[in-house]
Design a protein around this motif. Structure first.
Motif, PDB file in Angstrom:
ATOM      1  N   ARG A 104      -1.944   7.663  15.736  1.00 40.47           N
ATOM      2  CA  ARG A 104      -0.554   7.364  16.060  1.00 40.47           C
ATOM      3  C   ARG A 104       0.413   7.847  14.979  1.00 40.47           C
ATOM      4  O   ARG A 104       1.449   8.430  15.276  1.00 40.47           O
ATOM      5  N   ASP A 105       0.083   7.589  13.703  1.00 41.27           N
ATOM      6  CA  ASP A 105       0.959   7.905  12.564  1.00 41.27           C
ATOM      7  C   ASP A 105       0.148   8.576  11.460  1.00 41.27           C
ATOM      8  O   ASP A 105      -0.079   7.969  10.407  1.00 41.27           O
ATOM      9  N   PRO A 106      -0.301   9.815  11.650  1.00 36.74           N
ATOM     10  CA  PRO A 106      -1.206  10.425  10.665  1.00 36.74           C
ATOM     11  C   PRO A 106      -0.616  10.570   9.262  1.00 36.74           C
ATOM     12  O   PRO A 106      -1.358  10.529   8.284  1.00 36.74           O
ATOM     13  N   ASP A 107       0.689  10.669   9.165  1.00 41.73           N
ATOM     14  CA  ASP A 107       1.296  10.787   7.843  1.00 41.73           C
ATOM     15  C   ASP A 107       1.451   9.436   7.146  1.00 41.73           C
ATOM     16  O   ASP A 107       1.803   9.376   5.972  1.00 41.73           O
ATOM     17  N   GLN A 108       1.153   8.353   7.850  1.00 39.08           N
ATOM     18  CA  GLN A 108       1.253   7.016   7.266  1.00 39.08           C
ATOM     19  C   GLN A 108      -0.113   6.478   6.830  1.00 39.08           C
ATOM     20  O   GLN A 108      -0.201   5.400   6.275  1.00 39.08           O
ATOM     21  N   VAL A 109      -1.167   7.226   7.105  1.00 37.23           N
ATOM     22  CA  VAL A 109      -2.512   6.865   6.651  1.00 37.23           C
ATOM     23  C   VAL A 109      -2.846   7.778   5.479  1.00 37.23           C
ATOM     24  O   VAL A 109      -2.649   8.992   5.549  1.00 37.23           O
ATOM     25  N   ALA A 110      -3.337   7.195   4.406  1.00 35.84           N
ATOM     26  CA  ALA A 110      -3.675   7.983   3.217  1.00 35.84           C
ATOM     27  C   ALA A 110      -4.951   7.435   2.585  1.00 35.84           C
ATOM     28  O   ALA A 110      -5.335   6.293   2.823  1.00 35.84           O
ATOM     29  N   VAL A 113       6.726   5.272   3.334  1.00 33.19           N
ATOM     30  CA  VAL A 113       5.807   5.278   2.201  1.00 33.19           C
ATOM     31  C   VAL A 113       6.558   5.045   0.898  1.00 33.19           C
ATOM     32  O   VAL A 113       6.119   4.309   0.029  1.00 33.19           O
ATOM     33  N   GLY A 114       7.718   5.645   0.761  1.00 31.07           N
ATOM     34  CA  GLY A 114       8.504   5.509  -0.464  1.00 31.07           C
ATOM     35  C   GLY A 114       8.982   4.092  -0.738  1.00 31.07           C
ATOM     36  O   GLY A 114       9.241   3.737  -1.882  1.00 31.07           O
ATOM     37  N   ALA A 115       9.090   3.273   0.299  1.00 33.24           N
ATOM     38  CA  ALA A 115       9.552   1.897   0.131  1.00 33.24           C
ATOM     39  C   ALA A 115       8.404   0.925  -0.119  1.00 33.24           C
ATOM     40  O   ALA A 115       8.638  -0.244  -0.386  1.00 33.24           O
ATOM     41  N   SER A 116       7.191   1.390  -0.059  1.00 29.00           N
ATOM     42  CA  SER A 116       6.033   0.513  -0.204  1.00 29.00           C
ATOM     43  C   SER A 116       5.808   0.117  -1.660  1.00 29.00           C
ATOM     44  O   SER A 116       5.784   0.957  -2.544  1.00 29.00           O
ATOM     45  N   ARG A 117       5.604  -1.154  -1.891  1.00 30.38           N
ATOM     46  CA  ARG A 117       5.237  -1.639  -3.228  1.00 30.38           C
ATOM     47  C   ARG A 117       3.827  -1.198  -3.582  1.00 30.38           C
ATOM     48  O   ARG A 117       3.490  -1.024  -4.745  1.00 30.38           O
ATOM     49  N   LEU A 118       2.975  -1.040  -2.570  1.00 26.97           N
ATOM     50  CA  LEU A 118       1.600  -0.641  -2.794  1.00 26.97           C
ATOM     51  C   LEU A 118       1.513   0.740  -3.418  1.00 26.97           C
ATOM     52  O   LEU A 118       0.719   0.970  -4.325  1.00 26.97           O
ATOM     53  N   LEU A 119       2.341   1.646  -2.955  1.00 25.27           N
ATOM     54  CA  LEU A 119       2.333   3.002  -3.504  1.00 25.27           C
ATOM     55  C   LEU A 119       2.592   2.981  -5.009  1.00 25.27           C
ATOM     56  O   LEU A 119       1.895   3.630  -5.778  1.00 25.27           O
ATOM     57  N   GLY A 120       3.571   2.200  -5.441  1.00 23.10           N
ATOM     58  CA  GLY A 120       3.878   2.088  -6.868  1.00 23.10           C
ATOM     59  C   GLY A 120       2.788   1.404  -7.664  1.00 23.10           C
ATOM     60  O   GLY A 120       2.661   1.612  -8.869  1.00 23.10           O
ATOM     61  N   ALA A 121       1.986   0.600  -6.992  1.00 25.00           N
ATOM     62  CA  ALA A 121       0.907  -0.122  -7.683  1.00 25.00           C
ATOM     63  C   ALA A 121      -0.331   0.742  -7.905  1.00 25.00           C
ATOM     64  O   ALA A 121      -1.225   0.350  -8.644  1.00 25.00           O
ATOM     65  N   LEU A 122      -0.387   1.898  -7.295  1.00 25.15           N
ATOM     66  CA  LEU A 122      -1.576   2.749  -7.401  1.00 25.15           C
ATOM     67  C   LEU A 122      -1.585   3.571  -8.686  1.00 25.15           C
ATOM     68  O   LEU A 122      -1.747   4.786  -8.671  1.00 25.15           O
ATOM     69  N   THR A 123      -1.436   2.896  -9.793  1.00 32.67           N
ATOM     70  CA  THR A 123      -1.550   3.536 -11.095  1.00 32.67           C
ATOM     71  C   THR A 123      -3.024   3.557 -11.489  1.00 32.67           C
ATOM     72  O   THR A 123      -3.815   2.772 -10.965  1.00 32.67           O
ATOM     73  N   PRO A 124      -3.428   4.436 -12.392  1.00 36.60           N
ATOM     74  CA  PRO A 124      -4.841   4.434 -12.808  1.00 36.60           C
ATOM     75  C   PRO A 124      -5.328   3.066 -13.297  1.00 36.60           C
ATOM     76  O   PRO A 124      -6.461   2.676 -13.014  1.00 36.60           O
ATOM     77  N   ARG A 125      -4.484   2.324 -13.978  1.00 38.83           N
ATOM     78  CA  ARG A 125      -4.900   1.011 -14.482  1.00 38.83           C
ATOM     79  C   ARG A 125      -5.166   0.039 -13.331  1.00 38.83           C
ATOM     80  O   ARG A 125      -6.200  -0.608 -13.272  1.00 38.83           O
ATOM     81  N   ARG A 126      -4.236  -0.067 -12.400  1.00 40.13           N
ATOM     82  CA  ARG A 126      -4.405  -1.006 -11.290  1.00 40.13           C
ATOM     83  C   ARG A 126      -5.419  -0.514 -10.257  1.00 40.13           C
ATOM     84  O   ARG A 126      -6.096  -1.308  -9.623  1.00 40.13           O
ATOM     85  N   ALA A 127      -5.481   0.801 -10.054  1.00 40.90           N
ATOM     86  CA  ALA A 127      -6.358   1.358  -9.016  1.00 40.90           C
ATOM     87  C   ALA A 127      -7.782   1.598  -9.518  1.00 40.90           C
ATOM     88  O   ALA A 127      -8.610   2.122  -8.786  1.00 40.90           O
ATOM     89  N   GLY A 128      -8.047   1.257 -10.748  1.00 42.99           N
ATOM     90  CA  GLY A 128      -9.407   1.343 -11.237  1.00 42.99           C
ATOM     91  C   GLY A 128      -9.823   2.690 -11.777  1.00 42.99           C
ATOM     92  O   GLY A 128     -11.007   2.965 -11.885  1.00 42.99           O
ATOM     93  N   SER A 188      -3.942  10.770  -4.189  1.00 40.00           N
ATOM     94  CA  SER A 188      -3.786  10.408  -2.782  1.00 40.00           C
ATOM     95  C   SER A 188      -3.455  11.606  -1.910  1.00 40.00           C
ATOM     96  O   SER A 188      -2.719  12.500  -2.330  1.00 40.00           O
ATOM     97  N   ARG A 189      -3.993  11.577  -0.688  1.00 39.97           N
ATOM     98  CA  ARG A 189      -3.684  12.579   0.328  1.00 39.97           C
ATOM     99  C   ARG A 189      -3.507  11.866   1.659  1.00 39.97           C
ATOM    100  O   ARG A 189      -4.224  10.920   1.970  1.00 39.97           O
ATOM    101  N   ASN A 190      -2.561  12.345   2.480  1.00 35.42           N
ATOM    102  CA  ASN A 190      -2.380  11.727   3.789  1.00 35.42           C
ATOM    103  C   ASN A 190      -3.421  12.257   4.767  1.00 35.42           C
ATOM    104  O   ASN A 190      -4.118  13.233   4.496  1.00 35.42           O
ATOM    105  N   TRP A 191      -3.536  11.585   5.913  1.00 38.40           N
ATOM    106  CA  TRP A 191      -4.570  11.896   6.878  1.00 38.40           C
ATOM    107  C   TRP A 191      -4.478  13.340   7.375  1.00 38.40           C
ATOM    108  O   TRP A 191      -5.500  13.989   7.602  1.00 38.40           O
TER     109      TRP A 191
END
Length: 190
Positions: free
Chosen positions: A98-104, A145-160, A165-168
């Protein structure tokens, strides 16, 4: 020969400077990598090589990139079989249709652990989804995607650790290249 996918974390070299994909293909060819080809201008490289481990390829590509372009960039490499497994593992197929650019997917150098996903959960909005599959972090952004807090949280420290990232759309098209079909990006002759 084994087919590989290499993902560059960022190809912005500074204000107004970007890596031209023909230069990236030439760099790969200079390393002796066969049939280097790129997909879109965001640092997606597909090539063939013999007798190298993923870690060796990552180190070689990162060193060559720093030498050629004057900046270190993290590069994540997966062999073709692992890439096709990643494509098949998409936990959000309905959303991707449905939204391939919204899945990453955040493709990780080292597999994430369950505690990383739990650390990221507070950043997931009610209309978003998060999953770890085979050590990578899959995301569904049901809004900008730009408004998502999750995107900003995906730093190397938080993301392990190191990941990119790449979209679908890109993930799927790279899978087509690995499988021998799909678009015909401009190859680079040695």
């Amino acid at each position: 020969m084994t087919t590989y996918v290499a993902l560059l974390y960022s190809i912005v070299l500074g204000p107004g400077r970007r890596v031209v994909m023909s230069d990236l293909r030439a760099m790969a060819a200079g390393l002796g990598l066969a049939n280097p080809r790129t997909l879109v201008a965001t640092g997606n490289l597909v090539f063939e090589a013999n007798g190298s481990s993923v870690a060796e390829l990552e180190r070689s590509l990162e060193a060559a990139f720093a030498q050629k372009f004057g900046k270190h960039v993290d590069i994540i490499v997966r062999d073709g079989e692992a890439w096709l497994k990643l494509v098949a593992a998409n936990p959000f197929p309905e959303e991707a249709g449905r939204d391939p650019d919204q899945v990453a997917v955040r493709v990780m150098r080292e597999p994430v652990t369950a505690d990383v996903i739990e650390r990221l959960r507070p950043y997931v909005a009610a209309d978003e989804k998060l999953a770890a599959v085979n050590g990578d972090i899959w995301l569904y952004f049901s809004r900008s995607v730009g408004a998502s807090r999750l995107l900003g949280a995906l730093t190397p420290r938080r993301a392990g650790g190191i990941g990119t990232s790449r979209n679908w759309n890109t993930v799927r098209r790279l899978g087509e290249l690995v499988a021998g079909g799909g678009p015909g990006p401009e190859p680079c002759a040695k």
